[in-house]
Design a protein around this motif. Structure first.
Motif, PDB file in Angstrom:
ATOM      1  N   MET A   1       9.220 -18.074  26.637  1.00 45.40           N
ATOM      2  CA  MET A   1       9.265 -16.614  26.495  1.00 45.40           C
ATOM      3  C   MET A   1       9.769 -15.912  27.749  1.00 45.40           C
ATOM      4  N   ASP A   2       9.768 -16.581  28.900  1.00 47.73           N
ATOM      5  CA  ASP A   2      10.100 -15.887  30.157  1.00 47.73           C
ATOM      6  C   ASP A   2      10.527 -16.931  31.191  1.00 47.73           C
ATOM      7  N   GLU A   3      11.813 -16.850  31.613  1.00 49.72           N
ATOM      8  CA  GLU A   3      12.336 -17.908  32.496  1.00 49.72           C
ATOM      9  C   GLU A   3      11.743 -17.860  33.895  1.00 49.72           C
ATOM     10  N   ASN A   4      11.069 -16.762  34.252  1.00 51.63           N
ATOM     11  CA  ASN A   4      10.461 -16.670  35.585  1.00 51.63           C
ATOM     12  C   ASN A   4       8.995 -17.094  35.610  1.00 51.63           C
ATOM     13  N   ILE A   5       8.512 -17.524  34.456  1.00 44.29           N
ATOM     14  CA  ILE A   5       7.123 -17.993  34.372  1.00 44.29           C
ATOM     15  C   ILE A   5       7.121 -19.456  33.932  1.00 44.29           C
ATOM     16  N   HIS A   6       6.313 -20.255  34.624  1.00 48.92           N
ATOM     17  CA  HIS A   6       6.141 -21.662  34.248  1.00 48.92           C
ATOM     18  C   HIS A   6       4.679 -21.862  33.840  1.00 48.92           C
ATOM     19  N   VAL A   7       4.452 -22.716  32.856  1.00 46.52           N
ATOM     20  CA  VAL A   7       3.074 -22.989  32.425  1.00 46.52           C
ATOM     21  C   VAL A   7       2.835 -24.498  32.494  1.00 46.52           C
ATOM     22  N   LEU A   8       1.762 -24.876  33.170  1.00 51.16           N
ATOM     23  CA  LEU A   8       1.466 -26.295  33.393  1.00 51.16           C
ATOM     24  C   LEU A   8       0.168 -26.702  32.720  1.00 51.16           C
ATOM     25  N   GLY A   9       0.038 -28.007  32.516  1.00 49.22           N
ATOM     26  CA  GLY A   9      -1.249 -28.602  32.178  1.00 49.22           C
ATOM     27  C   GLY A   9      -1.730 -28.265  30.780  1.00 49.22           C
ATOM     28  N   ASP A  10      -3.048 -28.163  30.657  1.00 45.96           N
ATOM     29  CA  ASP A  10      -3.685 -28.010  29.350  1.00 45.96           C
ATOM     30  C   ASP A  10      -3.146 -26.812  28.576  1.00 45.96           C
ATOM     31  N   ALA A  11      -2.825 -25.723  29.270  1.00 45.26           N
ATOM     32  CA  ALA A  11      -2.424 -24.477  28.604  1.00 45.26           C
ATOM     33  C   ALA A  11      -1.074 -24.594  27.906  1.00 45.26           C
ATOM     34  N   SER A  12      -0.249 -25.548  28.317  1.00 44.30           N
ATOM     35  CA  SER A  12       1.120 -25.610  27.800  1.00 44.30           C
ATOM     36  C   SER A  12       1.195 -26.389  26.493  1.00 44.30           C
ATOM     37  N   ALA A  13       2.177 -26.010  25.669  1.00 42.00           N
ATOM     38  CA  ALA A  13       2.579 -26.818  24.517  1.00 42.00           C
ATOM     39  C   ALA A  13       3.895 -27.446  24.934  1.00 42.00           C
ATOM     40  N   GLN A  14       3.858 -28.738  25.284  1.00 40.89           N
ATOM     41  CA  GLN A  14       5.031 -29.374  25.895  1.00 40.89           C
ATOM     42  C   GLN A  14       5.593 -30.525  25.086  1.00 40.89           C
ATOM     43  N   GLY A  15       4.824 -31.012  24.085  1.00 39.91           N
ATOM     44  CA  GLY A  15       5.336 -32.174  23.352  1.00 39.91           C
ATOM     45  C   GLY A  15       4.316 -33.283  23.314  1.00 39.91           C
ATOM     46  N   ASP A  16       4.704 -34.449  23.827  1.00 34.80           N
ATOM     47  CA  ASP A  16       3.938 -35.670  23.548  1.00 34.80           C
ATOM     48  C   ASP A  16       2.812 -35.987  24.532  1.00 34.80           C
TER      49      ASP A  16
END
Ligand code: FAD
Length: 393
Positions: free
Chosen positions: A281-296
């Motif tokens: 949703m926003d290229e200046n924000i990164h989300v790490l760890g448990d909070a992220s939906a990243q895949g596998d």
């Protein structure tokens, strides 16, 4: 002035990202870490505290080194909002911190109403102990105070949640503790899931070490249709009410609330691009760890730490022009079943356009020798020391 990176959350993802960006940019980037707690108590190895294998103070880590050795501006406060146009983070104590890049690693919060009868105001009567520290100590104290032959119940969470083997390692450690202090006690797992992580390994270990002590009620027998009454200390499974002495309620989970407030969530989690963990949703924000939906990748401390290093490398590249390496990720989840009886599951991953995709995996086998299991446990101790120094220096 120098480019500014603000990190929200000083856990497995956030502390690692802040430290790597500060360390590797050698002062070229101004790094602020916002985290309310003065000490971070790791959820990893908190089950071992319950089992009697670790002291609580061995799980606590301070932020002093991040400030003194790496020049990170550590702000002990809650982030209460993100203004994506102004690129600022609001603090509970007042004021706003400006950023060029924002990294969110706030961990999890609980989905309200996911276990009927339970809400956060019940967490003293029925602890979750899924954020480590006082909750973990409370749960252990309740187990120690159980009457002879009493019942420990766990309401296990639905997928996806932090640390897939965590509830079942916890059951193992509770069984280990009770076997010594209260051998006629019972453990009841109420589980909405058909199957769970490392199930064959846990079930073998429970039969060998805690035979007859542990009963699991899966969804076919009402495990997905449970409610609790924290005043009466009862668990209701499909209309059948059981009195329990301790009840560990682990509710359904979602991204830590600040991700929602920043409007980078879709449903319960924050979708990210695998190559640099940037928000979709926003290229200046990164989300790490448990909070992220990243895949596998599973939601684990190892995963969050691995994602943080990829993100740190990409953020430095974007802000200072340093070399960006192709994203590679790894995870291993160790669990302790009984004394010197460690098991593990893990995998390596790569970034595709779509997601973090699994490349190759491994898992402990049933029937392994005591030597192999002891070596696996030793490996986990080495990992704990490694990840905590990777986070805090
Ligand atoms: P966290 O480490 O939880 O860090 C989030 C931080 O953000 C917290 O310190 C919080 O205070 C802060 N925060 C939240 N909101 C705000 C805000 N608004 N403003 C400022 N700060 C905020 N993982 C493993 O790899 N191995 C294991 O053996 C293992 N065992 C586990 C056992 C248990 C019982 C549990 C519960 C978890 C276990 N985990 C394990 C999982 C691991 O703890 C998490 O996956 C990991 O901590 C996730 O890292 P994170 O950075 O996403 O969140």
């Amino acid at each position: 002035g120098r480019p500014r990176v603000v990190v929200v959350g000083g856990g497995a993802g956030g502390a690692t990202a802040a430290r790597y960006i500060a360390k590797d940019s050698d002062g070229a980037i101004d790094v602020t870490l916002i985290e309310p707690a003065r000490h971070y108590y790791t959820c990893f190895f908190s089950n071992l505290y319950i089992g009697g294998f670790r002291e609580m103070n061995s799980l606590g880590h301070s932020y002093g080194g991040l400030a003194s050795e790496y020049g990170i501006n550590v702000v002990h406060d809650w982030a209460t909002g993100v203004d994506r146009d102004a690129k600022t983070v609001a603090l509970a104590g007042g004021g706003a911190v400006p950023y060029d890049r924002l990294i969110l690693s706030p961990g999890i919060d609980f989905v309200e109403g996911s276990v009927a009868g339970w809400d956060l105001s019940s967490q003293n009567a029925m602890p979750h102990a899924y954020k480590a520290g006082s909750q973990t100590e409370l749960l252990k104290a309740q187990i120690m105070a159980m009457p002879e032959g009493g019942t420990f119940a766990m309401i296990a969470p639905p997928n996806p949640y932090r640390c897939p083997p965590g509830p079942y390692e916890r059951v193992s450690m509770v069984a280990h503790l009770l076997k010594n202090t209260n051998p006629t006690a019972k453990i009841l797992i109420v589980d909405p899931k058909e199957k769970f992580s490392k199930q064959g390994l846990f079930e073998e270990g429970w039969a060998n070490n805690y035979n007859g002590m542990i009963e699991r009620v899966g969804p076919d027998f009402g495990g997905a249709n449970a409610s609790v009454d924290p005043n009466a200390m009862t668990v209701d499974i499909d209309g059948e009410v059981t009195n329990v002495d301790v009840c560990n309620v682990i509710p359904a989970m979602k991204a830590g609330r600040i991700a929602e407030l920043a409007s980078v969530t879709e449903g319960n989690w924050a979708p990210v691009n695998a190559a640099d963990m940037s928000s979709k949703m926003d290229e200046n924000i990164h989300v790490l760890g448990d909070a992220s939906a990243q895949g596998d990748m599973p939601k684990s401390g190892f995963s969050a730490n691995s994602q943080a290093k990829v993100c740190a490398n990409a953020v430095r590249g974007a802000l200072t022009g340093s070399t960006v390496f192709p994203a590679r990720f790894a995870n291993t989840c160790w669990s302790l079943i009984d004394t010197d009886n460690g098991v593990k599951v893990g995998a390596t991953y790569e970034a595709t356009d779509e997601k973090i995709a699994k490349v190759d995996g491994f898992i402990s086998e049933t029937g392994e020798t005591a030597e192999v299991r002891a070596a696996t446990y030793q490996e986990s101790i080495g990992w704990y020391d490694g990840i905590t120094s990777d986070m805090f220096g």
